[in-house]
Design an enzyme around this catalytic site. Structure first.
Site, PDB file in Angstrom:
ATOM      1  N   GLU A  28     -19.115 -57.691 -15.939  1.00  0.00           N
ATOM      2  CA  GLU A  28     -19.605 -58.858 -15.183  1.00  0.00           C
ATOM      3  C   GLU A  28     -18.572 -59.976 -15.266  1.00  0.00           C
ATOM      4  OE1 GLU A  28     -21.972 -61.864 -16.698  1.00  0.00           O
ATOM      5  OE2 GLU A  28     -22.585 -60.782 -18.498  1.00  0.00           O
ATOM      6  N   LYS A 160     -30.550 -61.854 -24.523  1.00  0.00           N
ATOM      7  CA  LYS A 160     -30.120 -63.064 -25.234  1.00  0.00           C
ATOM      8  C   LYS A 160     -31.210 -63.594 -26.148  1.00  0.00           C
ATOM      9  CE  LYS A 160     -28.400 -64.587 -21.566  1.00  0.00           C
ATOM     10  NZ  LYS A 160     -28.037 -64.138 -20.393  1.00  0.00           N
TER      11      LYS A 160
HETATM   12  N1  PSU Z   1     -24.632 -62.848 -21.689  1.00  0.00           N
HETATM   13  C1  PSU Z   1     -23.761 -63.684 -22.297  1.00  0.00           C
HETATM   14  N2  PSU Z   1     -23.369 -64.781 -21.618  1.00  0.00           N
HETATM   15  C2  PSU Z   1     -23.753 -65.000 -20.326  1.00  0.00           C
HETATM   16  C3  PSU Z   1     -24.658 -64.121 -19.675  1.00  0.00           C
HETATM   17  C4  PSU Z   1     -25.063 -63.054 -20.432  1.00  0.00           C
HETATM   18  O1  PSU Z   1     -23.375 -63.440 -23.431  1.00  0.00           O
HETATM   19  O2  PSU Z   1     -23.298 -65.962 -19.725  1.00  0.00           O
HETATM   20  C5  PSU Z   1     -25.064 -64.324 -18.235  1.00  0.00           C
HETATM   21  C6  PSU Z   1     -25.108 -62.949 -17.596  1.00  0.00           C
HETATM   22  O3  PSU Z   1     -24.285 -62.975 -16.461  1.00  0.00           O
HETATM   23  C7  PSU Z   1     -26.560 -62.758 -17.239  1.00  0.00           C
HETATM   24  C8  PSU Z   1     -26.983 -64.151 -16.942  1.00  0.00           C
HETATM   25  O4  PSU Z   1     -26.736 -61.878 -16.161  1.00  0.00           O
HETATM   26  O5  PSU Z   1     -26.356 -64.884 -18.016  1.00  0.00           O
HETATM   27  C9  PSU Z   1     -28.486 -64.308 -16.894  1.00  0.00           C
HETATM   28  O6  PSU Z   1     -28.815 -65.510 -16.285  1.00  0.00           O
HETATM   29  P1  PSU Z   1     -30.335 -65.831 -15.895  1.00  0.00           P
HETATM   30  O7  PSU Z   1     -31.034 -65.991 -17.197  1.00  0.00           O
HETATM   31  O8  PSU Z   1     -30.276 -67.121 -15.089  1.00  0.00           O
HETATM   32  O9  PSU Z   1     -30.834 -64.680 -15.078  1.00  0.00           O
END
Ligand code: PSU
Ligand code: MN
Length: 303
Positions: A28, A160
Site C-alpha cells: 500500500e 491497528k
Molecule cells: N497501517 C499503518 N499505518 C497506516 C495505515 C495502516 O501502520 O497509515 C492506513 C492503511 O492505509 C489503512 C488505513 O488502510 O490506514 C485505514 O484507514 P481508515 O481507518 O480511515 O479506513
C-alpha cells in the site's frame, strides 16, 4: 497489456515478474506517506521493505495514484512521501476519472489494484477496522469488505491497536475472512504482541498459507489475513495509556472520517516519544518479508 490510456498502469518489471510466475508483493502507499509515518521513517521503511522483498527473490509493487493513473509499481516513489490525499476503495474510481495529481492508497484501494494486476499477496502494517465507539459513530474501515471479497493474502500485524479489536475480528468472521496467526496462537495487536484474542487458526510456514489461498480460490472465496506479531513490540500498558490520550485528543478536536486514523497514529507517536514509530516501521518491514515468502510458495505451487 496495459496501454498509456488505461486507468491502471503496471510497471514493466512487475508485469514481467507476473508473466514469468515470479513472486510479487503488492504494497500500500498510505503507510509510506506522512498520513502513515513521519519523515524520514516513511522513506526509510519503504526502502527496507522493498529490499526485504527483493532479497527474498520477489518484486515489490507499490500501488498509488499519480497523474490520474492508478499505478501498480512505481519507478520514483518521491511524490508519495509528502502526499496527503488518501484514496480509499470508494475513492479509487473518482481519483482516476477526475485525474487526481496524486493519492496514496489504503489497504482496501491497494488490494483492489493488486487484484486487478493479478497479484496474490499484499503487505501492510495494520489494517483498518471497527473504531472504538463505532456503535455511535458507525466508523468501520472500508478495508474490511475488500479483504472479505477479494482472493488475496494480506500480511499484517493485525488491526491497528487503537481500534475495537474484538469487534474488528467479529466483523472479519462475518465477512468470511480466513484469519491466521503467523507462528502464534494469539492474534497480535499491531504494535503489541497479544490482543488477548485467540487466533482462529495458526500457520507456521508460508506453504500452509499458499495451500489455504489455493483452496479458497477453488471455492470462489475471498481473502486470507495473515497476522504476524510485531518484531519490536511496545509495552502494552504504555500503549494503552498513549491510546487513551490520543483518542481523547481526536474526540476533543472532533476528528472523524478518513482523517481519524492519521490523527490518532500521529498522536500516539507523540505520546510514546516516537517508540510507536519504531515499532510500526519494524513490523512493516517484517510483514514485507513474510509476504515475500508466501508469494514465493505460491509461485512454486503454480509451477
Ligand atoms: N497501517 C499503518 N499505518 C497506516 C495505515 C495502516 O501502520 O497509515 C492506513 C492503511 O492505509 C489503512 C488505513 O488502510 O490506514 C485505514 O484507514 P481508515 O481507518 O480511515 O479506513
Ligand atoms: Mn473510517
Amino acid at each position: 497489456m496495459t496501454t498509456d490510456h488505461s486507468p491502471v498502469q503496471v510497471l514493466p518489471a512487475v508485469a514481467a515478474a507476473l508473466r514469468d510466475n515470479k513472486p510479487v508483493v503488492a504494497l500500500e502507499s498510505t503507510v509510506y506517506s506522512t498520513l502513515g509515518l513521519p519523515e524520514p521513517h516513511n522513506r526509510e521503511v519503504l526502502a527496507s521493505s522493498s529490499a526485504a522483498i527483493v532479497k527474498a527473490g520477489g518484486t515489490p509493487a507499490m500501488t498509488v495514484v499519480l497523474d490520474g493513473v492508478a499505478r501498480v509499481g512505481v519507478d520514483d516513489p518521491e511524490p508519495i512521501f509528502s502526499c496527503t490525499e488518501k484514496v480509499a476503495a470508494r475513492d479509487l474510481a473518482r481519483a482516476v476519472a477526475e485525474g487526481w495529481p496524486s493519492g496514496v492508497t489504503t489497504v482496501g484501494a491497494s488490494l483492489t489494484l493488486a487484484h486487478h494486476a493479478g497479484i496474490d499477496v499484499f503487505a501492510t502494517g495494520g489494517i483498518g477496522g471497527v473504531h472504538r465507539g463505532a456503535a455511535t459513530s458507525g466508523d468501520i474501515s472500508g478495508d474490511l469488505p475488500v479483504i472479505g471479497s477479494l482472493p488475496l493474502v494480506t500480511v499484517c500485524a493485525g488491526a491497528k491497536s487503537f481500534l475495537d479489536l474484538p469487534r474488528t475480528f467479529e466483523m472479519l468472521e462475518t465477512l468470511g475472512v480466513a484469519v491466521l496467526g503467523w507462528q502464534t496462537d494469539r492474534l497480535p495487536a499491531f504494535t503489541t504482541t497479544d490482543s488477548g484474542i485467540d487466533a482462529p487458526a495458526r500457520v507456521d510456514n508460508a506453504d500452509q498459507v499458499a495451500h489455504i489461498l489455493r483452496a479458497r480460490r477453488a471455492f470462489g472465496q475471498g481473502g486470507v489475513l495473515v497476522c504476524v506479531p510485531p518484531p519490536q513490540p511496545l509495552d502494552a500498558d504504555e500503549l494503552d495509556r498513549a491510546t487513551t490520550v490520543a483518542e481523547a485528543a481526536a474526540d476533543r478536536a472532533g476528528v472523524i472520517g478518513p482523517a481519524r486514523t492519521p490523527f490518532v497514529l500521529a498522536a500516539i507517536a507523540q505520546e510514546t516519544n516516537g517508540l510507536s514509530v519504531a515499532a510500526n516501521t519494524a513490523l512493516v518491514e517484517n510483514n514485507a518479508h513474510v509476504a515475500a515468502d508466501i508469494a514465493g510458495s505460491l509461485a512454486r505451487l503454480a509451477t
